[in-house]
Write an enzyme that holds these catalytic residues in place. Structure first.
Site, PDB file in Angstrom:
ATOM      1  N   GLN A   1      61.269  88.621 -85.636  1.00  0.00           N
ATOM      2  CA  GLN A   1      61.278  90.080 -85.496  1.00  0.00           C
ATOM      3  C   GLN A   1      59.946  90.633 -85.004  1.00  0.00           C
ATOM      4  OE1 GLN A   1      62.139  90.518 -89.810  1.00  0.00           O
ATOM      5  NE2 GLN A   1      60.729  92.261 -89.736  1.00  0.00           N
TER       6      GLN A   1
ATOM      7  N   GLN B   1      65.818 100.533 -89.593  1.00  0.00           N
ATOM      8  CA  GLN B   1      66.184  99.178 -90.012  1.00  0.00           C
ATOM      9  C   GLN B   1      67.396  99.202 -90.941  1.00  0.00           C
ATOM     10  OE1 GLN B   1      63.307  95.916 -91.176  1.00  0.00           O
ATOM     11  NE2 GLN B   1      63.953  96.565 -93.212  1.00  0.00           N
TER      12      GLN B   1
ATOM     13  N   MET C   1      58.942  90.713 -96.864  1.00  0.00           N
ATOM     14  CA  MET C   1      58.028  89.852 -96.123  1.00  0.00           C
ATOM     15  C   MET C   1      56.712  89.707 -96.894  1.00  0.00           C
ATOM     16  SD  MET C   1      58.706  90.167 -92.074  1.00  0.00           S
ATOM     17  CE  MET C   1      57.766  91.655 -91.752  1.00  0.00           C
ATOM     18  N   GLY C   2      56.767  89.984 -98.190  1.00  0.00           N
ATOM     19  CA  GLY C   2      55.568  89.830 -99.008  1.00  0.00           C
ATOM     20  C   GLY C   2      54.615  90.998 -98.866  1.00  0.00           C
TER      21      GLY C   2
ATOM     22  N   ILE D   1      58.642 105.393-101.438  1.00  0.00           N
ATOM     23  CA  ILE D   1      57.631 105.531-102.490  1.00  0.00           C
ATOM     24  C   ILE D   1      56.304 105.826-101.802  1.00  0.00           C
ATOM     25  CG2 ILE D   1      56.499 104.421-104.457  1.00  0.00           C
ATOM     26  CD1 ILE D   1      59.491 104.887-104.864  1.00  0.00           C
TER      27      ILE D   1
ATOM     28  N   SER E   1      53.177 100.959 -97.601  1.00  0.00           N
ATOM     29  CA  SER E   1      53.504  99.961 -96.588  1.00  0.00           C
ATOM     30  C   SER E   1      52.597  98.760 -96.766  1.00  0.00           C
ATOM     31  CB  SER E   1      53.293 100.552 -95.184  1.00  0.00           C
ATOM     32  OG  SER E   1      53.335  99.533 -94.203  1.00  0.00           O
ATOM     33  N   SER E   2      53.136  97.585 -96.474  1.00  0.00           N
ATOM     34  CA  SER E   2      52.316  96.373 -96.521  1.00  0.00           C
ATOM     35  C   SER E   2      51.168  96.457 -95.527  1.00  0.00           C
ATOM     36  CB  SER E   2      53.183  95.149 -96.202  1.00  0.00           C
ATOM     37  OG  SER E   2      54.243  95.039 -97.123  1.00  0.00           O
TER      38      SER E   2
ATOM     39  N   HIS F   1      58.195  98.107-102.827  1.00  0.00           N
ATOM     40  CA  HIS F   1      59.004  96.901-103.031  1.00  0.00           C
ATOM     41  C   HIS F   1      59.420  96.765-104.499  1.00  0.00           C
ATOM     42  CE1 HIS F   1      56.516  95.482 -99.462  1.00  0.00           C
ATOM     43  NE2 HIS F   1      57.742  95.310 -99.041  1.00  0.00           N
TER      44      HIS F   1
ATOM     45  N   GLN G   1      63.912 103.240 -97.653  1.00  0.00           N
ATOM     46  CA  GLN G   1      64.247 104.158 -96.562  1.00  0.00           C
ATOM     47  C   GLN G   1      63.066 104.500 -95.663  1.00  0.00           C
ATOM     48  OE1 GLN G   1      66.735 107.302 -98.604  1.00  0.00           O
ATOM     49  NE2 GLN G   1      68.103 106.706 -96.962  1.00  0.00           N
TER      50      GLN G   1
END
Length: 279
Positions: free
Chosen positions: A61, A153, A30-31, A176, A185-186, A37, A148
């Site tokens: 979602q 998900q 999702m960018g 990571i 996390s984004s 990523h 993970q």
């Protein structure tokens, strides 16, 4: 590295590549890309002839409209980061490309989407299954890579792939972490400086919890983790569950399962952060 926006165009390109016998690896995102990523992209590049990365903030979602609005969108920075990984195709569709008409499919994943995130965010995993199944149909990958950190998900996507009899190998990849242990996390970019400094308490507590299994019962350990994190004024535990890592059924005794994972969601200001650790 080529950028494609239209479904028909990317399907055409992939069809030609498959006709040449190329294997396709796929990393759906999702960018707001980070090293987590990029590690998925690196893994795909190493193990497939062609790597496709999608960047699409999927509206179905999000059960919280504000969360959808505030989700970070950083396309230019994302493309710059991806250029170092050298994927072959970047798919950046508009919403009407993925959903030319409303997707009314309802998936039944049993326990998998009724606990933890599924319980707290009704409909979230149904939206995940909608978009991932659509993307799999468009990209037709042999292998698809998921981090993970989003453990639940991954379990749902594995089940969806099985239920729909899709010929896609789901490849889970390790979490990571930042140098201080915080899972990448984004959403981390949404944290204030003080929130970011204190957020590492989440992983720090989970790592300590692994050393307490011999001393505490499951319920005692869960209580300890929640209390330990909630001592920090910047953090508030939404839930912490210890579950079977395949069925996601809650574990009440250490002897119930050989494969256990502790999954946590913590509210940091207005931002929800998830993490997990194996026991």
């Amino acid at each position: 590295m080529e950028t494609v926006k239209l479904v028909a165009e990317i399907k055409s390109k992939i069809s030609k590549l498959k006709a040449e016998g190329k294997t396709i690896g796929f990393v759906p995102t999702m960018g707001a890309l980070h090293k987590g990523h990029l590690s998925l992209v690196d893994t795909s590049v190493k193990n497939n002839d062609i790597t496709v990365v999608s960047i699409f903030v999927n509206p179905t979602q999000f059960n919280n409209p504000e969360d959808l609005l505030t989700y970070p969108r950083t396309i230019e920075e994302d493309l710059e980061k991806l250029s170092d990984c050298k994927p072959d195709l970047i798919f950046i569709p508009e919403v009407n490309e993925i959903y030319p008409e409303p997707d009314t499919r309802i998936f039944d994943f049993g326990v998998l989407d009724r606990v933890m995130e599924g319980k707290k965010r009704p409909g979230h995993f149904n939206g995940v299954a909608q978009v991932v199944s659509k993307l799999f149909d468009i990209v037709s990958p042999e292998n698809a890579y998921f981090g993970q950190k989003d453990f639940q998900q991954v379990a749902v996507i594995k089940q969806m792939t099985k239920d729909l009899k899709l010929n896609v190998n789901i490849v889970p990849c390790p979490i990571i972490r930042e140098k201080d242990g915080l899972a990448m996390s984004s959403r981390n970019v949404l944290l204030s400086e003080d929130q970011r400094k204190n957020a590492c308490k989440i992983s720090e507590t989970l790592f300590k919890a692994r050393n307490l299994v011999a001393e505490l019962s499951v319920s005692q350990l869960k209580e300890w983790v929640v209390e330990e994190i909630n001592k920090n004024n910047y953090l508030s535990v939404e839930y912490f569950e210890i579950v079977n890592d395949t069925t996601l059924e809650v574990i009440n005794d250490w002897n119930e399962s050989n494969n256990k994972i502790g999954c946590i969601t913590v509210q940091v200001g207005k931002t929800r952060l998830i993490d997990n650790v194996t026991f």
